[in-house]
Design a protein around this motif. Structure first.
Motif, PDB file in Angstrom:
ATOM      1  N   ILE A 239     -32.451 -59.683  15.964  1.00 12.81           N
ATOM      2  CA  ILE A 239     -31.161 -59.838  16.636  1.00 12.81           C
ATOM      3  C   ILE A 239     -30.321 -58.580  16.485  1.00 12.81           C
ATOM      4  CG2 ILE A 239     -29.006 -61.147  16.616  1.00 12.81           C
ATOM      5  CD1 ILE A 239     -30.619 -63.572  15.679  1.00 12.81           C
ATOM      6  N   SER A 240     -30.301 -58.030  15.278  1.00 14.99           N
ATOM      7  CA  SER A 240     -29.468 -56.851  15.031  1.00 14.99           C
ATOM      8  C   SER A 240     -29.965 -55.632  15.799  1.00 14.99           C
ATOM      9  CB  SER A 240     -29.430 -56.548  13.529  1.00 14.99           C
ATOM     10  OG  SER A 240     -30.731 -56.267  13.051  1.00 14.99           O
ATOM     11  N   LYS A 241     -31.295 -55.494  15.900  1.00 17.57           N
ATOM     12  CA  LYS A 241     -31.830 -54.352  16.638  1.00 17.57           C
ATOM     13  C   LYS A 241     -31.554 -54.470  18.132  1.00 17.57           C
ATOM     14  CE  LYS A 241     -35.451 -53.450  13.240  1.00 17.57           C
ATOM     15  NZ  LYS A 241     -36.896 -53.556  12.927  1.00 17.57           N
ATOM     16  N   LYS A 242     -31.612 -55.694  18.649  1.00 15.48           N
ATOM     17  CA  LYS A 242     -31.378 -55.894  20.076  1.00 15.48           C
ATOM     18  C   LYS A 242     -29.925 -55.611  20.441  1.00 15.48           C
ATOM     19  CE  LYS A 242     -31.978 -59.269  23.790  1.00 15.48           C
ATOM     20  NZ  LYS A 242     -32.762 -58.338  24.607  1.00 15.48           N
ATOM     21  N   PHE A 243     -29.002 -56.017  19.581  1.00 17.94           N
ATOM     22  CA  PHE A 243     -27.583 -55.852  19.858  1.00 17.94           C
ATOM     23  C   PHE A 243     -26.964 -54.690  19.090  1.00 17.94           C
ATOM     24  CE2 PHE A 243     -28.470 -60.301  20.812  1.00 17.94           C
ATOM     25  CZ  PHE A 243     -27.896 -60.430  22.066  1.00 17.94           C
ATOM     26  N   ARG A 244     -27.828 -53.847  18.481  1.00 17.28           N
ATOM     27  CA  ARG A 244     -27.362 -52.664  17.753  1.00 17.28           C
ATOM     28  C   ARG A 244     -26.391 -53.042  16.640  1.00 17.28           C
ATOM     29  NH1 ARG A 244     -24.413 -49.005  20.471  1.00 17.28           N
ATOM     30  NH2 ARG A 244     -25.089 -47.377  19.054  1.00 17.28           N
ATOM     31  N   LEU A 245     -26.763 -54.064  15.876  1.00 18.46           N
ATOM     32  CA  LEU A 245     -25.967 -54.493  14.738  1.00 18.46           C
ATOM     33  C   LEU A 245     -26.528 -53.865  13.476  1.00 18.46           C
ATOM     34  CD1 LEU A 245     -25.484 -58.253  15.631  1.00 18.46           C
ATOM     35  CD2 LEU A 245     -23.958 -56.347  16.083  1.00 18.46           C
ATOM     36  N   PRO A 246     -25.780 -53.904  12.368  1.00 20.43           N
ATOM     37  CA  PRO A 246     -26.207 -53.175  11.171  1.00 20.43           C
ATOM     38  C   PRO A 246     -27.424 -53.776  10.498  1.00 20.43           C
ATOM     39  CG  PRO A 246     -24.280 -54.485  10.695  1.00 20.43           C
ATOM     40  CD  PRO A 246     -24.491 -54.568  12.170  1.00 20.43           C
ATOM     41  N   PHE A 247     -28.518 -53.034  10.510  1.00 17.23           N
ATOM     42  CA  PHE A 247     -29.715 -53.417   9.765  1.00 17.23           C
ATOM     43  C   PHE A 247     -30.593 -52.194   9.648  1.00 17.23           C
ATOM     44  CE2 PHE A 247     -34.090 -55.083   9.531  1.00 17.23           C
ATOM     45  CZ  PHE A 247     -33.958 -55.816   8.376  1.00 17.23           C
TER      46      PHE A 247
END
Length: 265
Positions: A239-247
């Motif tokens: 989810i974070s990679k798809k929406f460019r969230l911190p991970f």
């Protein structure tokens, strides 16, 4: 004529027998490897950096990401101090203050606990009751029962296999947890901790329904909520990679410094 008596010279001391190898070499605990560290704000460069990072931090704090371990190494688990720190960090997280304020606003709009009244005073009482309920829940589930049953309160991501396998693994955590020694066990912290928090929460909410049926209803709702968070933790990297969230993602196999030095537990 008297014979001179010679004093016999003492026999040379025999060297102490060397101990058996089993006695000479103490048992050394098997090395353990530290899990991947939590997400940091420095790892995220997208928009609303601080806001997104603060909301992502609670998910990462109680998640153990898979690493590439040596066959003889064990995963380092939380000490008693670590479990207490986890409880404190979860309790004072800024997101909890915001969510408690939102829940207290909903309770006031629906006039839950009418004995609290309305206005600023009523809102303050509802906020205090909701915040106290959250702290007591985290105390039982993050610290007290994990300490009593030697249980690791964190969620261990599967991160491999089909989506169905990972979904079932996340839902399974409501029933199956990990001991401090890595073995699987019944998730006492989830069930006993939630039940204890609900019973104690009745003292914060004088108008709450009491009895077996209302308690079981709140218990089921809380367990389902925690199950949903575990599902989110399992699929959070995607989810974070798809929406460019911190991970940060996982370490590349064979990369240097992918494992920390052994530590005693």
């Amino acid at each position: 004529m008297a014979w001179a008596q010679e004093t016999p010279s003492p026999a040379p001391e025999q060297p102490a027998a060397a101990p058996f190898p089993e006695e000479a070499i103490p048992n050394v605990a098997a090395p353990c490897v530290q899990p991947a560290p939590m997400v940091r704000l420095e790892d995220y460069d997208g928009p609303l950096k601080k806001v997104v990072g603060e909301f992502a931090r609670p998910l990462e704090r109680k998640t153990v990401h898979p690493r590439h371990y040596k066959p003889e190494a064990k995963l380092c688990t939380l000490t008693l101090k670590d479990k207490f720190i986890l409880f404190v960090q979860d309790s004072v997280d800024p997101v909890n203050f915001l969510s408690t304020g939102f829940d207290a606003g909903l309770d006031q709009a629906q006039n839950n606990d009418p004995s609290y009244g309305q206005g600023a005073a009523g809102y303050g009482r509802r906020y205090g009751a909701d915040f106290g309920g959250g702290v007591s829940s985290r105390f039982f589930k993050d610290f007290a029962y994990p300490w009593i049953f030697s249980e690791d309160p964190r969620y261990y991501r599967l991160a491999r296999g089909s989506g169905k396998q990972r979904l079932l693994h996340a839902m399974e955590h409501a029933v199956v947890a990990h001991r401090d020694d890595g073995r699987r066990m019944f998730n006492f912290s989830e069930w006993l901790g939630t039940t204890s928090a609900i019973v104690l929460n009745n003292t914060y909410h004088p108008d709450a329904r009491r009895g077996v049926a209302p308690t079981a209803e709140r218990l089921g709702y809380s367990i389902l909520q925690d199950m949903g968070y575990d599902v989110l933790r399992e699929f959070w990297p995607e989810i974070s990679k798809k929406f460019r969230l911190p991970f940060r993602g996982e370490s590349v196999p064979g990369a240097a410094n992918s494992e920390s030095s052994p530590a005693t537990r």
